[in-house]
Design an enzyme around this catalytic site. Structure first.
Site, PDB file in Angstrom:
ATOM      1  N   ASP A 197     -97.547  32.453 -75.539  1.00  0.00           N
ATOM      2  CA  ASP A 197     -96.844  32.401 -74.247  1.00  0.00           C
ATOM      3  C   ASP A 197     -96.842  33.791 -73.614  1.00  0.00           C
ATOM      4  O   ASP A 197     -97.250  34.765 -74.225  1.00  0.00           O
ATOM      5  CB  ASP A 197     -95.424  31.864 -74.443  1.00  0.00           C
ATOM      6  CG  ASP A 197     -94.889  31.204 -73.178  1.00  0.00           C
ATOM      7  OD1 ASP A 197     -95.539  31.299 -72.121  1.00  0.00           O
ATOM      8  OD2 ASP A 197     -93.805  30.584 -73.244  1.00  0.00           O
ATOM      9  N   HIS A 337     -99.332  21.247 -68.561  1.00  0.00           N
ATOM     10  CA  HIS A 337     -98.182  22.094 -68.207  1.00  0.00           C
ATOM     11  C   HIS A 337     -98.553  23.258 -67.277  1.00  0.00           C
ATOM     12  O   HIS A 337     -97.861  23.504 -66.285  1.00  0.00           O
ATOM     13  CB  HIS A 337     -97.523  22.623 -69.489  1.00  0.00           C
ATOM     14  CG  HIS A 337     -96.370  23.545 -69.257  1.00  0.00           C
ATOM     15  ND1 HIS A 337     -95.234  23.151 -68.576  1.00  0.00           N
ATOM     16  CD2 HIS A 337     -96.164  24.848 -69.615  1.00  0.00           C
ATOM     17  CE1 HIS A 337     -94.385  24.171 -68.532  1.00  0.00           C
ATOM     18  NE2 HIS A 337     -94.922  25.209 -69.158  1.00  0.00           N
TER      19      HIS A 337
HETATM   20 FE1  N7H Z   1     -94.002  26.998 -69.495  1.00  0.00          FE
HETATM   21  N1  N7H Z   1     -95.427  25.977 -74.002  1.00  0.00           N
HETATM   22  O1  N7H Z   1     -95.263  26.603 -74.999  1.00  0.00           O
HETATM   23  O2  N7H Z   1     -96.107  24.983 -73.994  1.00  0.00           O
HETATM   24  N2  N7H Z   1     -95.571  27.570 -70.658  1.00  0.00           N
HETATM   25  N3  N7H Z   1     -93.064  26.236 -71.120  1.00  0.00           N
HETATM   26  N4  N7H Z   1     -92.364  26.543 -68.345  1.00  0.00           N
HETATM   27  N5  N7H Z   1     -94.865  27.861 -67.882  1.00  0.00           N
HETATM   28  C1  N7H Z   1     -96.658  28.289 -70.234  1.00  0.00           C
HETATM   29  O3  N7H Z   1     -99.629  31.010 -69.218  1.00  0.00           O
HETATM   30  C2  N7H Z   1     -93.579  26.096 -72.389  1.00  0.00           C
HETATM   31  C3  N7H Z   1     -91.223  25.968 -68.765  1.00  0.00           C
HETATM   32  C4  N7H Z   1     -94.360  27.897 -66.593  1.00  0.00           C
HETATM   33  O4  N7H Z   1     -99.441  30.813 -64.241  1.00  0.00           O
HETATM   34  C5  N7H Z   1     -97.578  28.464 -71.308  1.00  0.00           C
HETATM   35  O5  N7H Z   1     -98.247  32.472 -70.052  1.00  0.00           O
HETATM   36  C6  N7H Z   1     -92.567  25.470 -73.237  1.00  0.00           C
HETATM   37  C7  N7H Z   1     -90.343  25.709 -67.646  1.00  0.00           C
HETATM   38  C8  N7H Z   1     -95.240  28.665 -65.738  1.00  0.00           C
HETATM   39  O6  N7H Z   1    -100.823  29.496 -65.286  1.00  0.00           O
HETATM   40  C9  N7H Z   1     -97.034  27.841 -72.393  1.00  0.00           C
HETATM   41  C10 N7H Z   1     -91.465  25.271 -72.449  1.00  0.00           C
HETATM   42  C11 N7H Z   1     -91.016  26.153 -66.531  1.00  0.00           C
HETATM   43  C12 N7H Z   1     -96.287  29.075 -66.537  1.00  0.00           C
HETATM   44  C13 N7H Z   1     -95.760  27.267 -71.988  1.00  0.00           C
HETATM   45  C14 N7H Z   1     -91.786  25.749 -71.130  1.00  0.00           C
HETATM   46  C15 N7H Z   1     -92.276  26.692 -66.986  1.00  0.00           C
HETATM   47  C16 N7H Z   1     -96.025  28.553 -67.870  1.00  0.00           C
HETATM   48  C17 N7H Z   1     -98.919  29.174 -71.255  1.00  0.00           C
HETATM   49  C18 N7H Z   1     -90.136  24.678 -72.774  1.00  0.00           C
HETATM   50  C19 N7H Z   1     -90.597  26.124 -65.087  1.00  0.00           C
HETATM   51  C20 N7H Z   1     -97.488  29.912 -66.105  1.00  0.00           C
HETATM   52  C21 N7H Z   1     -98.777  30.657 -71.401  1.00  0.00           C
HETATM   53  C22 N7H Z   1     -89.623  24.653 -73.980  1.00  0.00           C
HETATM   54  C23 N7H Z   1     -89.950  25.120 -64.543  1.00  0.00           C
HETATM   55  C24 N7H Z   1     -98.552  29.038 -65.495  1.00  0.00           C
HETATM   56  C25 N7H Z   1     -98.909  31.430 -70.123  1.00  0.00           C
HETATM   57  C26 N7H Z   1     -99.709  29.856 -64.969  1.00  0.00           C
HETATM   58  C27 N7H Z   1     -96.871  28.773 -68.952  1.00  0.00           C
HETATM   59  C28 N7H Z   1     -94.895  26.478 -72.766  1.00  0.00           C
HETATM   60  C29 N7H Z   1     -90.923  25.688 -70.081  1.00  0.00           C
HETATM   61  C30 N7H Z   1     -93.210  27.292 -66.158  1.00  0.00           C
HETATM   62  C31 N7H Z   1     -97.713  27.804 -73.760  1.00  0.00           C
HETATM   63  C32 N7H Z   1     -92.671  25.081 -74.677  1.00  0.00           C
HETATM   64  C33 N7H Z   1     -88.963  25.068 -67.716  1.00  0.00           C
HETATM   65  C34 N7H Z   1     -95.027  28.973 -64.271  1.00  0.00           C
END
Ligand code: N7H
Length: 476
Positions: A197, A337
């Protein structure tokens, strides 16, 4: 230019951390609190200091060290209820009465975010199914980041001292303390499902010296109040009171993750593609739900085979836009996601800018590693997940929109020609009948249903004021 001595350090730069304490409090005596705040304010870590801290860490690494030098940082933010309690008119922080900051997340969660309600919820004003502490009024949060738990703990004691906690003349009352920790060893920087992440955050003009390929740059006012980009829905600059400039809104979400259940789901639904083994088919399924492999490599670039070298290369690991996949889920499902939360060319190719929706994510994991017992029974027994925290100059335009109008909206991102409906964000999408299309590359219309893997158990919206506001307006 930006006044980095006036901006809290977690917003720009991000406080370095292995451990982070999230300390939620109520103000019990407003006038004493505001007196204490003046003395406390110099302790708050600024964006300028974060740059120095990061330099120290890098220098230590350059000289063969592990970079784990004793170091801590404190930031503070207030909810709308907190400003009310202090007697501060915060009307320029909200656009109208339905502004999520003004509503508070406890209300917004049920009205707009789609959080499940308490099983016993009454018909009128149901409460979200949260931990009881978050159903209380929360006035503020201290974030205490450090390289170790011991350092963080010591710093928190110091913070509490400023507000006389534990004494009859205390001006605050602790509502809840949550300890965040990065995961151990090789899982460091990976969240609990196993995915790397913190790869993709926007570069902020005037702060970040370089914009990496695919990263995207935002005007400072997308993140900070009172700067170009801090606009209402019609593109008009928002008039903030002078003390409300150089701040940022913090959306905090207490998100529990059901890791054994997630792993079992992958195991039970391996994708049958090419000559993949069932194990590889399960890996691919997980990668397609997220849009990246566990290593961090984006599937828009390397769709069917992980590429750990690519994942590690900041020049390449964010350099994609879905541009040759606008109406296709072959490489990456629409509802993956990272495609839901940053649709890139899905919108930009239609001349819709993603800039106003971008947020800066600063979260940390909480809870232990999955235990042997949990692995065996394939059920969560311990509390673990993500302390999700993100900054933006408008909750409505940023976090709330992303959750409500993207992650929860089954017809997003928009597409032409295809018969399939994208569906829910498989991780964070909320609503009835959670499912998505596009997971199976050979059968994009095939929908897979899933249970809840992420469960919201609390949260609040805060405003992180400038240092000057802390010293001159809120402190009194
Ligand atoms: Fe997410 N995960 O582990 O699967 N998220 N996220 N997220 N997320 C991202 O690109 C995760 C949550 C965003 O610019 C990655 O840095 C998990 C909420 C945004 O390409 C991974 C949870 C919200 C991005 C995860 C969670 C977001 C992003 C890839 C909850 C907003 C960047 C790593 C437990 C409402 C997208 C990365 C981009 C990336 C995970 C929550 C938003 C692996 C497990 C609640 C904007």
């Amino acid at each position: 230019g930006l006044d980095l001595n006036n901006i809290q350090g977690d917003i720009l730069g991000g406080m370095p951390k292995k451990t982070e304490l999230y300390y939620f409090f109520q103000i019990t005596n407003a006038s004493d609190f505001r007196k204490h705040l003046i003395k406390f304010a110099p302790l708050v870590k600024t964006a300028a200091q974060v740059l120095q801290d990061r330099k120290k860490i890098n220098d230590s690494k350059k000289h063969g060290g592990h970079g784990l030098i004793p170091m801590s940082g404190v930031n503070v933010s207030f909810s709308h209820l907190g400003f009310q309690k202090m007697g501060i008119d915060d009307s320029t922080l909200s656009l109208d009465d339905s502004d999520p900051f003004k509503l508070g997340q406890r209300v917004d969660a049920v009205q707009n975010l789609g959080d499940p309600t308490k099983p016993s919820a009454p018909e009128v004003d149901p409460l979200p199914n949260w931990e009881p502490e978050f159903l209380n009024d929360i006035h503020g949060i201290f974030l205490v980041a450090a390289e170790s738990f011991a350092t963080a703990q010591k710093k928190l004691k110091e913070v509490e001292g400023f507000f006389h906690v534990g004494k009859p003349e205390a001006s605050i009352n602790k509502v809840k303390l949550i300890v965040g920790n990065v995961r151990p060893g090789k899982e460091h920087a990976h969240e609990h499902f196993g995915f790397l992440d913190g790869i993709s955050n926007p570069a902020v003009a005037g702060f970040d010296p370089v914009t990496l390929p695919g990263q995207g740059q935002v005007r400072p006012g997308i993140i900070l109040t009172g700067h170009p980009g801090d606009e209402d829905g019609n593109g008009n600059p928002i008039q903030r009171e002078s003390w409300a400039v150089d701040g940022s809104f913090l959306a905090f979400r207490y998100l529990f993750q059901k890791v054994p259940e997630f792993n079992e789901y992958l195991k039970q639904n391996p994708l049958n593609f090419g000559d993949l083994t069932p194990e590889e088919g399960s890996e691919l399924l997980g990668a397609r739900m997220v849009g990246r492999w566990k290593s961090g490599a984006p599937i828009d670039i390397t769709p069917f085979k992980d590429d750990p070298e690519l994942a590690k290369d900041p020049q390449r690991n964010n350099n994609f836009k879905f541009e040759d996949q606008l109406n296709s889920q072959f490489k990456c499902p629409f509802a993956a996601h990272i495609r839901k939360t940053n649709p890139r060319d899905d919108l930009e190719s239609r001349n819709i800018s993603v800039e106003p929706r971008r947020i800066i994510r600063r979260g940390i994991q909480f809870g232990p590693e999955v235990t042997d017992e949990e692995k065996e029974c394939k059920q969560t027994k311990e509390e673990r997940g993500l302390l999700f925290a993100c900054y933006q100059s408008s909750i409505r335009r940023g976090f709330q929109f992303m959750q409500q109008s993207w992650a929860n909206a089954t017809n997003f991102p928009p597409f032409e020609q295809q018969p399939e409906v994208p569906g829910f964000d498989p991780l964070i999408g909320q609503g009835a009948d959670r499912k998505m299309s596009g997971l199976d590359p050979n059968q994009p219309t095939r929908e897979l249903s899933f249970p809840d893997f992420v469960v919201p158990r609390g949260g609040e919206y805060f405003f992180a004021p400038s240092i000057k506001a802390l010293k001159e307006t809120l402190g009194a």
